[in-house]
Design an enzyme around this catalytic site. Sequence first.
Site, PDB file in Angstrom:
ATOM      1  N   LEU A 165       0.847  -1.194   0.000  1.00  0.00           N
ATOM      2  CA  LEU A 165       0.000   0.000   0.000  1.00  0.00           C
ATOM      3  C   LEU A 165       0.883   1.246   0.000  1.00  0.00           C
ATOM      4  O   LEU A 165       1.562   1.511   0.979  1.00  0.00           O
ATOM      5  CB  LEU A 165      -0.891   0.002   1.250  1.00  0.00           C
ATOM      6  CG  LEU A 165      -1.616  -1.314   1.567  1.00  0.00           C
ATOM      7  CD1 LEU A 165      -2.196  -1.278   2.977  1.00  0.00           C
ATOM      8  CD2 LEU A 165      -2.692  -1.595   0.539  1.00  0.00           C
ATOM      9  N   HIS A 166       0.873   1.996  -1.092  1.00  0.00           N
ATOM     10  CA  HIS A 166       1.725   3.176  -1.127  1.00  0.00           C
ATOM     11  C   HIS A 166       1.209   4.301  -2.011  1.00  0.00           C
ATOM     12  O   HIS A 166       1.719   5.408  -1.958  1.00  0.00           O
ATOM     13  CB  HIS A 166       3.126   2.794  -1.618  1.00  0.00           C
ATOM     14  CG  HIS A 166       3.177   2.510  -3.098  1.00  0.00           C
ATOM     15  ND1 HIS A 166       2.813   1.293  -3.625  1.00  0.00           N
ATOM     16  CD2 HIS A 166       3.514   3.291  -4.146  1.00  0.00           C
ATOM     17  CE1 HIS A 166       2.947   1.337  -4.942  1.00  0.00           C
ATOM     18  NE2 HIS A 166       3.365   2.532  -5.284  1.00  0.00           N
TER      19      HIS A 166
END
Length: 359
Positions: A189-190
């Site tokens: 998740l970024h």
Amino acid sequence: MKAAPVVRALGGLGVRQGIIHTGQHYDALMSDVFFADLGLPEPVANLAVGSGSHARQTAALLVGLEEVVQEHDPDLVVVYGDVNSTLAAILVCAKLGVPTAHVEAGLRSFDRGMPEEVNRVVTDALADLLFATSPEALAYLAGEGVPASKVHLVGNPMIDSLYAALPSLDPAPVIARLGIPDRYAVATLHRPANVDTAEAAKELVDAVLEVSRQVPVVVPVHPRGKARLAEAGLVDGGTVRVVDPLGYVDFLSLVRGAALVVTDSGGVQEETTVLGVPCLTLRPNTERPITITHGTNRLVTPALLPAAAEKALADGAATPAGELPVLWDGKAGPRIATVIAAWLKGDNLAPASQAKRPE
């Protein structure tokens, strides 16, 4: 991952080359280890630009890249993907009159709210050689007025790297080192839309925590989102294992052994397609639709993630939907190198030389 097969193939053809490392990915676990895992040579320059706002980072890249390009005076600069380094390099070379090639050209999400989409469009408008990874990219580029003579459908060099690493991808030692059970999910998740506001990060983390009640979740955390995700409740403990970024081989080993992958990354969508691992992408769109039509990927919202995960886990190991995408055969690097070597010699090649353009 995209550059390594091209660098090797160009070397095999005797083309002199050097790598410029911009330092946009500056953490040792997201930089140095990749050079080692992929067998890349030492860069001729490392700009060490680090992180920052889009404007500050791109400005630093423009200044640094201009100096290096002027110093080395290359016949061609090859840029990869859709990050700020890609945009800065294409702008510098366009201003200096240095020819460029773009690997991974023609990918489109049609969402200008994504910084990467802006980078893609600008890069493809300015590049002299465009290497497309999938057939739909040819139509997108044609629709934007890119001359067919510039475009070549070559396949996906990132998949070349995956195939080369495949014999080394063993989940067992990574699982043992991280202390996780044999059945687990992986989450990456970024993306700014998911982690750059407290509200979005909280919604995302709550959804991942729901999934962790079904299966333990391992989350290698990107430096840019670590603090925000922690504030939203994503902390190490219980059925959530938050770890530092992993090297290329370790990460793909972990993915290979996973029951499920949850991601907002573009490249992971492609890797799970080849590995046959169910992938749920936390985005409203993707510039890689071929991973849905010919792979194991599915787009979901945070609200729908827990139910989608439950179904994917119940269905078990995924198999790609039909055949893998055309030319995802581990030979994209040599195709790209052949075109570049011929271009450097002044030879004219037919457009989209490895496949027909769509009607």
